[in-house]
Design a protein around this motif. Structure first.
Motif, PDB file in Angstrom:
ATOM      1  N   ASN A  74       0.856  -1.171  -0.064  1.00 30.09           N
ATOM      2  CA  ASN A  74      -0.259  -0.080   0.117  1.00 30.09           C
ATOM      3  C   ASN A  74       0.932   1.389   0.026  1.00 30.09           C
ATOM      4  OD1 ASN A  74      -1.975  -2.112   1.882  1.00 30.09           O
ATOM      5  ND2 ASN A  74      -2.759  -0.713   0.321  1.00 30.09           N
ATOM      6  N   ARG A  76       1.409   5.681  -0.822  1.00 23.80           N
ATOM      7  CA  ARG A  76       0.865   7.043  -1.019  1.00 23.80           C
ATOM      8  C   ARG A  76       0.497   7.374  -2.361  1.00 23.80           C
ATOM      9  NH1 ARG A  76       5.230   9.326   1.834  1.00 23.80           N
ATOM     10  NH2 ARG A  76       4.984   8.956   3.873  1.00 23.80           N
ATOM     11  N   GLN A  77      -0.595   7.696  -2.407  1.00 24.65           N
ATOM     12  CA  GLN A  77      -0.934   8.154  -3.926  1.00 24.65           C
ATOM     13  C   GLN A  77      -0.028   9.162  -4.797  1.00 24.65           C
ATOM     14  OE1 GLN A  77      -3.981   7.012  -5.437  1.00 24.65           O
ATOM     15  NE2 GLN A  77      -3.988   5.777  -3.462  1.00 24.65           N
ATOM     16  N   SER A  79       2.850   8.233  -5.868  1.00 20.13           N
ATOM     17  CA  SER A  79       4.208   7.827  -5.493  1.00 20.13           C
ATOM     18  C   SER A  79       4.786   7.081  -6.592  1.00 20.13           C
ATOM     19  CB  SER A  79       4.535   7.608  -3.957  1.00 20.13           C
ATOM     20  OG  SER A  79       3.779   6.361  -3.834  1.00 20.13           O
ATOM     21  N   GLY A 130       7.090   6.620   1.099  1.00 18.43           N
ATOM     22  CA  GLY A 130       5.912   6.373   0.300  1.00 18.43           C
ATOM     23  C   GLY A 130       5.231   4.970   0.446  1.00 18.43           C
ATOM     24  N   LEU A 132       3.134   2.693   2.778  1.00 17.59           N
ATOM     25  CA  LEU A 132       2.587   2.407   3.775  1.00 17.59           C
ATOM     26  C   LEU A 132       2.550   1.314   4.749  1.00 17.59           C
ATOM     27  CD1 LEU A 132      -0.302   5.077   2.511  1.00 17.59           C
ATOM     28  CD2 LEU A 132       1.711   5.583   3.931  1.00 17.59           C
TER      29      LEU A 132
END
Length: 146
Positions: A74, A76-77, A79, A130, A132
């Motif tokens: 998962n 970060r948007q 990235s 980035g 997660l």
């Protein structure tokens, strides 16, 4: 847009998928075309990006990579581009894909053993800016479709 492939092009792709070391002479014989036609079709298939590279398939366990896993990330948007630069520098990452669904990225990771895999996941992947979270699924047996 994908280039249109006729039946002969599709047969060439199938033959090379089975054995990428085929000589043009043997390939031409197998698909029943002249060598000149085979050369020109191969050049066009490479030029249009249908054939992207010719590689050897290796049995991971026989080269010392006895532990394999799918690792999902998962992230970060926005990235993805930055993330791929980091992932390309990790030799244990054999394949990466941006996916939709519960996870953002799926990786095929090959390692020498569980301790090596643990190092890749906990020390290398989770340290990438980035990222997660990760989820690791061990592969018990690889089954080659080709």
């Amino acid at each position: 847009m994908a280039p249109a492939l006729d039946e002969i092009d599709q047969r060439i792709v199938r033959e090379l998928t089975t054995d990428g070391r085929l000589s043009v002479r043997v390939l031409a014989e197998r698909v029943n075309i002249s060598r000149a036609n085979a050369y020109s079709r191969l050049a066009r298939l490479v030029e249009t990006g249908v054939l992207t590279r010719f590689t050897a398939r290796v049995d991971p366990a026989k080269v010392g990579l006895s532990t394999s896993a799918y690792v999902t990330l998962n992230v970060r948007q926005n990235s993805w581009r930055h993330l791929t630069e980091h992932l390309r520098r990790i030799p244990e990452v054999e394949h990466m894909a941006l996916v939709g669904g519960e996870f953002d990225v799926m990786l095929l990771v090959r390692a020498t053993d569980n301790e090596h895999l643990r190092h890749v996941v906990l020390d290398r992947l989770q340290d990438i800016p980035g990222v997660l979270g990760t989820h690791t699924t061990l592969i018990f047996e690889d089954i080659d479709n080709h």
